[in-house]
Motif scaffolding. Structure first.
Motif: not given
Length: 526
Positions: A80-108
């Motif tokens: 049903e899901h390709s990644c846990v980022s499907d569950f990420f909520l948009v919040e201040e100071e929290c990562l989204g699925a994509v950060v600066n044109s990179a996936t959240w995992l690549e960014y971390i």
């Protein structure tokens, strides 16, 4: 030893070594298997969400991850899901699925020096996670190990602290007081906006009284601080003139803030200049009204004195005429002269007593004294008694007063006279069949209560609430100034720190006075 024996020995050694190697290998395999099982157990019981990613998808996860998202197997989640980022909520100071044109995992993985947060929802409640990731090699294949640590409680506490600070700052911004915190050396470590404005500075943090105030005032501030540190708290009202030579009056409350490393001094400074000036102006007005009231009372007293002197003077005049007539007729004898002279002396003593009674009423009083309320009332009655008697007004006294109070007795006497005079005027105007005034004095746990009641028919309900207003009178213009009851209430409540109320009773009105046992503490606070 022949060759055959040698071969047999070598074979035996080879077999033994082989068995030893096999035994050691078996133990190593068992040890490795045990370690893997141990690591798997640790992996399974970890409360944090753990994900192993092969670069394309989730390769492995722990039960905590499946439990959080509500799945029994990883395959069910991946269907049903390709990644846990499907569950990420948009919040201040929290990562989204994509950060600066990179996936959240690549960014971390490329920003290991930073702390990374994500927000996900479970059961309608937001959960905050601290996310970290590391590269790892498994079977010569590169994997990513991702750890999600639930920091929801810490985040909630952080938000509560942030909100509390915002509320505190907002409160301190609008509170009409100057709030300061100083260290033991007198340096300011906190000041709200009002305090900065009070000292006409953008910021006073880091400064001391010597840098903000004239030398003499700064020394007084230092003495104040020493009292606070010594006694735990201290309060005072002080006056000074600012650089524009304008009077400033402040009320300062200081309290000690005990800390492990060093104590601090908290200060609440209220600018009471305007209320001080208003109070001073009101006091001046009250003094003018009191003077007017005393002048009106003096006129009434003079009238009473004239009335009470009329009879003794008539007796003296009659005795003197009798003596002169006896002299003219040459009938004066020693006995007649002695009798007439003694009568004159008695009447002059009565005149002198009347003067003493009225002089006590006008005697200035600087300090509160310890008195029985009963005695003060009797002094007032000695002034008013004859006038009441001459107007056929009976007085019933029910006095049970065994407690002395500390008060201004002359001012209390003036109140008694005002109320008695008011009752007398009402009785003479309404003319009930049996004109009567009743006085009740009782001790209570807080002090003394006094009731002065008459049977003059009472006061109309629509004006009962106005009788203590200045210049309000129910009497005719020639008989009333409208100051007597107003001054009585002012004296009782502002000078004697008691209460004065009035209520209608059957056939009349009743004035009730409540007085505290002492007014010294109140005077000190004022």
């Amino acid at each position: 030893m022949n060759n055959l024996d040698l071969i047999l020995v070598l074979l035996s050694i080879i077999i033994i070594v082989s068995l030893l190697v096999r035994s050691i290998y078996k133990k190593q395999i068992e040890k490795i298997d045990g370690s893997e099982k141990y690591l798997q157990n640790v992996f399974d019981v970890m409360p944090n969400i753990i994900i192993i990613n092969n670069g394309h998808e989730i390769d492995k996860t722990n039960p905590a991850m499946l439990e959080f998202f509500g799945y029994k197997r990883l395959e069910d989640f991946k269907n049903e899901h390709s990644c846990v980022s499907d569950f990420f909520l948009v919040e201040e100071e929290c990562l989204g699925a994509v950060v600066n044109s990179a996936t959240w995992l690549e960014y971390i993985l490329n920003s290991q020096e930073k702390l990374h947060n994500v927000c996900m929802k479970k059961g309608g409640k937001k959960h905050y996670f601290l996310v970290s990731a590391e590269f790892m090699s498994v079977d010569e294949k590169e994997r990513s190990l991702v750890l999600f640590t639930d920091i929801s409680e810490q985040k909630e506490l952080e938000m509560q602290l942030t909100n509390a600070k915002l509320e505190f700052d907002l409160f301190m911004h609008f509170i009409p007081a100057n709030i300061l915190i100083k260290d033991e050396e007198g340096k300011i470590v906190y000041a709200n906006d009002s305090a900065n404005k009070f000292f006409n500075q953008e910021s006073i943090i880091g400064k001391s009284a010597k840098e903000l105030l004239p030398f003499n005032i700064a020394n007084k501030v230092q003495e104040f601080d020493e009292k606070v540190l010594r006694d735990g708290k201290f309060e005072e009202i002080s006056e000074f003139y600012n650089v524009q030579d304008a009077l400033i009056v402040v009320r300062t409350l200081g309290f000690k803030i005990e800390r492990q490393e060093s104590n601090q001094i908290g200060l609440v400074i209220l600018d009471i200049t305007q209320s001080y000036l208003d109070k001073k102006e009101l006091k001046n007005k009250e003094e003018i009204i009191i003077a007017q009231s005393r002048l009106a009372a003096m006129g009434e007293m003079i009238s009473m004195i004239a009335h009470q002197w009329r009879q003794p003077i008539s007796v003296i005049a009659m005795d003197a005429n009798n003596i002169l007539a006896d002299i003219e007729l040459e009938m004066l004898d020693e006995e007649t002269l002695k009798s007439g002279s003694l009568d004159i002396l008695q009447q002059t003593q009565e005149l002198s007593k009347t003067i003493d009674d009225f002089r006590n009423f006008f005697k200035p009083e600087q300090n509160a004294v310890s008195v029985f309320v009963e005695d003060v009332f009797k002094d007032a009655f000695s002034v008013m008694g004859k006038s009441l008697q001459n107007n056929s007004i009976s007085v019933d006294m029910d006095i049970k007063n065994g407690t002395e109070i500390i008060t201004f007795s002359r001012e209390l006497m003036q109140v008694f006279i005002n109320i008695l005079q008011n009752a007398k005027d009402a009785l003479l105007e309404k003319k009930p069949k049996d004109k009567k005034i009743s006085i009740t004095i009782r001790d209570n746990k807080n002090g003394v209560s006094i009731k002065i009641c008459d049977n003059a028919g009472g006061i109309k309900e629509d004006i009962l609430g106005k009788i203590f207003d200045p210049y309000f009178s129910t009497k005719s213009e020639k008989n009333g100034t409208g100051l007597g009851l107003y001054m009585s209430k002012t004296i009782i409540e502002r000078h004697l720190y008691g209460t004065l109320t009035a209520e209608n009773i059957e056939n009349g009105v009743c004035f009730e006075i409540q007085l505290p046992k002492t007014i010294q503490n109140r005077i000190a606070n004022d």
